[in-house]
Enzyme design. Structure first.
Site, mmCIF file in Angstrom:
data_model
loop_
_atom_site.group_PDB
_atom_site.id
_atom_site.type_symbol
_atom_site.label_atom_id
_atom_site.label_comp_id
_atom_site.label_asym_id
_atom_site.label_seq_id
_atom_site.Cartn_x
_atom_site.Cartn_y
_atom_site.Cartn_z
ATOM 1 N N ASN A 1 0.844 -1.142 0.044
ATOM 2 C CA ASN A 1 0.039 0.108 -0.051
ATOM 3 C C ASN A 1 0.819 1.376 0.088
ATOM 4 O O ASN A 1 2.004 1.138 -0.040
ATOM 5 C CB ASN A 1 -0.998 0.060 1.195
ATOM 6 N N LYS B 1 -14.007 -0.075 15.110
ATOM 7 C CA LYS B 1 -12.837 -0.541 15.331
ATOM 8 C C LYS B 1 -12.301 -0.547 16.799
ATOM 9 O O LYS B 1 -11.668 -1.657 17.438
ATOM 10 C CB LYS B 1 -11.820 0.073 14.449
ATOM 11 N N PHE C 1 -5.055 2.887 14.966
ATOM 12 C CA PHE C 1 -5.450 3.874 13.804
ATOM 13 C C PHE C 1 -6.516 3.429 13.093
ATOM 14 O O PHE C 1 -6.790 2.143 13.057
ATOM 15 C CB PHE C 1 -4.264 4.120 12.716
ATOM 16 N N LYS D 1 -11.810 -4.014 18.567
ATOM 17 C CA LYS D 1 -10.398 -4.669 18.623
ATOM 18 C C LYS D 1 -10.281 -4.408 20.195
ATOM 19 O O LYS D 1 -8.986 -4.575 20.692
ATOM 20 C CB LYS D 1 -9.576 -4.020 17.908
ATOM 21 N N PRO E 1 -2.579 -11.916 10.139
ATOM 22 C CA PRO E 1 -2.861 -11.746 11.482
ATOM 23 C C PRO E 1 -3.141 -10.145 11.987
ATOM 24 O O PRO E 1 -2.640 -9.448 11.060
ATOM 25 C CB PRO E 1 -1.562 -12.267 12.385
ATOM 26 N N ASP E 2 -4.196 -10.064 13.000
ATOM 27 C CA ASP E 2 -4.312 -8.674 13.048
ATOM 28 C C ASP E 2 -3.559 -8.407 14.330
ATOM 29 O O ASP E 2 -3.679 -8.902 15.522
ATOM 30 C CB ASP E 2 -5.843 -8.304 13.434
ATOM 31 N N ILE E 3 -2.248 -7.563 14.125
ATOM 32 C CA ILE E 3 -1.391 -7.317 15.489
ATOM 33 C C ILE E 3 -1.830 -6.488 16.262
ATOM 34 O O ILE E 3 -1.732 -7.089 17.658
ATOM 35 C CB ILE E 3 -0.142 -6.547 14.616
ATOM 36 N N ASP F 1 -4.325 -6.443 5.027
ATOM 37 C CA ASP F 1 -5.339 -7.255 5.686
ATOM 38 C C ASP F 1 -5.121 -8.680 5.055
ATOM 39 O O ASP F 1 -5.388 -9.575 5.659
ATOM 40 C CB ASP F 1 -6.551 -6.533 5.731
HETATM 41 O O1 PMT Z 1 2.546 6.237 6.498
HETATM 42 P P1 PMT Z 1 2.125 7.550 5.975
HETATM 43 O O2 PMT Z 1 2.425 7.880 4.599
HETATM 44 O O3 PMT Z 1 2.538 8.564 6.586
HETATM 45 O O4 PMT Z 1 0.438 7.361 6.259
HETATM 46 C C1 PMT Z 1 -0.197 7.432 7.436
HETATM 47 C C2 PMT Z 1 -1.221 6.425 7.529
HETATM 48 C C3 PMT Z 1 -2.612 6.908 6.570
HETATM 49 C C4 PMT Z 1 -0.643 5.174 7.125
HETATM 50 C C5 PMT Z 1 -1.550 6.286 9.041
HETATM 51 O O5 PMT Z 1 -1.931 7.434 9.488
HETATM 52 C C6 PMT Z 1 -2.753 5.281 9.345
HETATM 53 O O6 PMT Z 1 -3.801 5.483 9.275
HETATM 54 N N1 PMT Z 1 -2.351 4.115 9.422
HETATM 55 C C7 PMT Z 1 -3.270 2.967 9.910
HETATM 56 C C8 PMT Z 1 -3.548 2.232 8.279
HETATM 57 C C9 PMT Z 1 -4.212 1.218 8.523
HETATM 58 O O7 PMT Z 1 -3.959 0.183 8.174
HETATM 59 O O8 PMT Z 1 -5.503 1.457 9.099
HETATM 60 P P2 PMT Z 1 -6.686 0.156 9.179
HETATM 61 O O9 PMT Z 1 -7.927 1.213 9.525
HETATM 62 O O10 PMT Z 1 -6.666 -0.569 7.902
HETATM 63 O O11 PMT Z 1 -6.252 -0.704 10.420
HETATM 64 C C10 PMT Z 1 -6.752 -0.300 11.587
HETATM 65 C C11 PMT Z 1 -5.731 -0.814 12.696
HETATM 66 O O12 PMT Z 1 -5.483 -1.938 12.912
HETATM 67 C C12 PMT Z 1 -4.415 0.104 12.494
HETATM 68 O O13 PMT Z 1 -3.753 0.513 13.859
HETATM 69 C C13 PMT Z 1 -3.603 -0.986 11.756
HETATM 70 O O14 PMT Z 1 -2.193 -0.514 12.173
HETATM 71 C C14 PMT Z 1 -4.159 -2.129 12.677
HETATM 72 N N2 PMT Z 1 -4.053 -3.594 11.763
HETATM 73 C C15 PMT Z 1 -4.430 -3.686 10.786
HETATM 74 C C16 PMT Z 1 -4.580 -4.963 10.223
HETATM 75 C C17 PMT Z 1 -3.813 -5.890 10.550
HETATM 76 N N3 PMT Z 1 -3.774 -7.183 9.989
HETATM 77 N N4 PMT Z 1 -3.055 -5.671 11.712
HETATM 78 C C18 PMT Z 1 -3.217 -4.701 12.228
HETATM 79 O O15 PMT Z 1 -2.496 -4.299 13.315
#
Ligand code: PMT
Length: 418
Positions: free
Chosen positions: A214, A341, A327, A345, A309-311, A283
Site C-alpha cells: 500500500n 474498530k 489507527f 479490537k 494476523p491482526d497485530i 489485511d
Molecule cells: O505512512 P504515511 O504515509 O505517513 O500514512 C499514514 C497512515 C495513513 C498510514 C496512518 O496515519 C494510518 O492511518 N495508519 C493505519 C493504517 C491502517 O492500516 O488502518 P486500518 O484502518 O486498515 O487498520 C486499523 C488498525 O489496525 C491500524 O492501527 C493498523 O495498524 C492495525 N492493523 C490492521 C490490520 C492488521 N492485520 N493488523 C493490524 O495491526
C-alpha cells in the site's frame, strides 16, 4: 525535574540580534544555557553580550587549544539535554542536511545524542526555494524539530514567511510546561515508559519479484516514534519497508510482511507500556507464494488471498498488555468505522484519519480525530511531526489517567488496605 541544559547555536542571520533575549527567556524558565556561535553570527551579536546573559563563556572555534585539550566539543555535546539552533540560516541547514562538519557548531550537531531543534530565519523567497525545502524535509525526516519560521515584516523590507519565531515562543516550545523562575522545566510525560510504534506498509509476496502493498510512507509512524522519544520514552519502532533514516536514539526493527510484523511485535511486547499501531498492514496475503517468477502465459490470472494476523487486536487481547492505540484509515464514514474498530479490537484509543487521493498516505500533513471510551478530540491539519507531538501529549494524558500514576496510586491504596 532536573534543570534542562540547552546548548544554543547561533548562526549568521540578522535575527541573531534577538539571541540575548532568547537566552534570557530560556533561563527565566529555569534552563541552563551555553552558547556556541559561528563566525558569521559574530557580525550580528557579540560574544561578550551572550557570555554576560548566559553566565558561561561562549565558544566560537573548533580549534580553541585550551578547550580542546580536554575534547571540549565532545564534552559540550554530552552536556546538552537539547541543542537549539536559532537563528538557523539556509546555509547552516544545508550543512546540517549534508552532515558536513567544518566548524564547532556543525561538529557538535553530529556529536550529540540530544534532540535537535532549529528556528530557521531567512528571506521568504529563500525559505520557499526548493533546495531549502528539501533540506528542511531531510532534517525533519531525521527527527530535527523545526520551529517556524514565522510570517511578517522582514529585515529586507519584504513581508512573508521567514522571520525567526519570537524568543519567548521558542523558549515556550522547547520547555513546554516550564513555570517561571527556576521551577520544573521541560515536562517529559513518558519518562521511564516504553512505547512501541508500528509504522509503514507491509509487503506480501506473490513470487520472488512481486508483492502486494500500500501507499504508506511511514511518515506518520516515524513522527509518532520521534515525538514519544521527545516525551521521554524508550521507543521501539517496528517498521515496514520505507526509505527513512532511523530517528535519533530509537531502536528500529525492520520487517516486510504482516506475519513478520506480528512476530517482531510479540517478541518485544513484554516491557511495552504503550503500543501505537500506525502501520498500514495488508489485511490479506496471497495464499501461496510461488517459488519462481510467474510467467505471463495466461490471458488472465486470479490470486487467492487469506487473512493476515491482526497485530493490533492480538496486542489488545494480551492479559496484562500495554495501553493500546490503533489507527483507523478510512475513505468514508470515518467516525462510524473508527468507533466500530475501537470496540471490536478493544482498544484504549483510536486515531481516525481520512485517507484517499492526496490525503493521509504519503503526505507531509495530516488531520485526525481521536476517540476513546468516554471522549474524543479533533486535531486540525498540521505537519505530521506537529500532529504527532499533540497526539503523544493526549496519549500520555489518557495513559496516565487509565494506566499510569492514578492507577498506581489506586493499586497502592488497595494493597495497603489488605
Ligand atoms: O505512512 P504515511 O504515509 O505517513 O500514512 C499514514 C497512515 C495513513 C498510514 C496512518 O496515519 C494510518 O492511518 N495508519 C493505519 C493504517 C491502517 O492500516 O488502518 P486500518 O484502518 O486498515 O487498520 C486499523 C488498525 O489496525 C491500524 O492501527 C493498523 O495498524 C492495525 N492493523 C490492521 C490490520 C492488521 N492485520 N493488523 C493490524 O495491526
Amino acid at each position: 525535574m532536573a534543570q534542562q541544559k540547552i546548548l544554543l547555536g547561533v548562526t549568521g542571520g540578522i535575527a541573531a540580534y534577538k539571541t540575548p533575549e532568547l537566552v534570557r527567556r530560556l533561563r527565566d524558565r529555569g534552563a541552563a544555557v551555553q552558547v556556541v556561535m559561528t563566525r558569521s553570527a559574530a557580525r550580528f551579536v557579540t560574544e561578550t553580550v551572550l557570555q554576560a546573559v548566559s553566565g558561561h563563556p561562549v565558544r566560537t572555534n573548533l580549534w580553541d587549544e585550551q578547550a580542546e585539550a580536554a575534547m571540549g566539543h565532545i564534552e559540550l555535546a554530552r552536556w546538552a539535554d537539547h541543542v537549539l539552533i536559532a537563528p538557523a540560516t539556509a546555509e547552516f541547514m544545508a550543512r546540517l542536511a549534508a552532515g558536513s562538519a567544518p566548524d564547532l557548531l556543525t561538529t557538535l550537531c553530529l556529536a550529540t545524542r540530544a534532540p535537535l531543534s532549529i528556528a530557521p530565519a531567512m528571506n521568504h523567497v529563500m525559505w520557499d526555494h526548493a533546495a531549502v525545502q528539501a533540506n528542511r524535509e531531510c532534517l525533519q525526516s531525521r527527527g530535527v524539530r523545526i520551529l517556524g519560521p514565522a510570517e511578517g515584516d522582514q529585515a529586507c523590507g519584504e513581508t512573508g514567511l521567514g522571520r525567526m519565531v519570537e524568543p519567548d515562543a521558542i523558549a515556550a516550545a522547547l520547555l513546554a510546561d516550564a513555570t517561571l523562575a527556576g521551577a520544573t522545566v521541560g515536562s517529559q510525560p513518558l519518562q521511564g515508559r516504553t512505547v512501541m510504534v508500528t509504522a509503514g506498509p507491509t509487503r506480501e509476496a506473490i513470487d520472488p519479484v512481486r508483492f502486494v502493498s500500500n501507499r504508506s510512507s511511514g511518515k506518520m509512524g516515524y513522527a509518532l516514534a520521534q515525538a514519544a522519544a521527545e516525551a521521554g520514552a524508550r521507543v521501539v519502532l517496528v517498521s515496514g519497508p520505507v526509505q527513512r533514516p532511523v530517528p535519533q536514539g530509537l531502536e528500529r526493527i525492520m520487517i516486510e510482511s504482516a506475519e513478520e510484523l506480528f512476530a517482531a511485535t510479540h517478541a518485544h511486547i513484554d516491557d511495552v507500556d504503550i503500543f501505537i499501531a500506525a502501520a498500514a498492514v495488508s489485511d490479506y496475503r496471497p495464499r501461496r507464494v510461488e517459488s519462481q517468477k510467474i510467467k505471463k502465459t495466461r490471458a488472465e490470472m486470479t490470486l487467492d488471498f487469506v487473512k493476515s494476523p491482526d497485530i493490533l487486536a492480538s496486542v489488545a487481547k494480551l492479559a496484562s498488555g500495554p495501553f493500546t492505540v490503533g489507527f483507523a484509515a478510512e475513505t468514508h464514514k470515518v467516525r462510524e468505522h473508527a468507533l466500530t474498530k475501537l470496540a471490536a479490537k478493544q482498544l484504549d484509543m483510536i486515531i481516525a484519519n481520512e485517507v484517499g487521493a492526496g490525503i493521509g498516505f504519503e503526505q507531509d500533513e495530516n488531520a485526525a480525530h481521536v476517540y476513546w471510551r468516554d471522549g474524543d478530540q479533533a486535531f486540525p491539519l498540521a505537519h505530521k511531526s506537529t500532529l504527532a507531538r499533540a497526539l503523544i501529549e493526549l496519549i500520555a494524558q489518557r495513559y496516565n489517567v487509565g494506566f499510569g500514576e492514578d492507577t498506581a496510586v489506586e493499586l497502592t491504596a488497595l494493597a495497603s488496605r489488605d
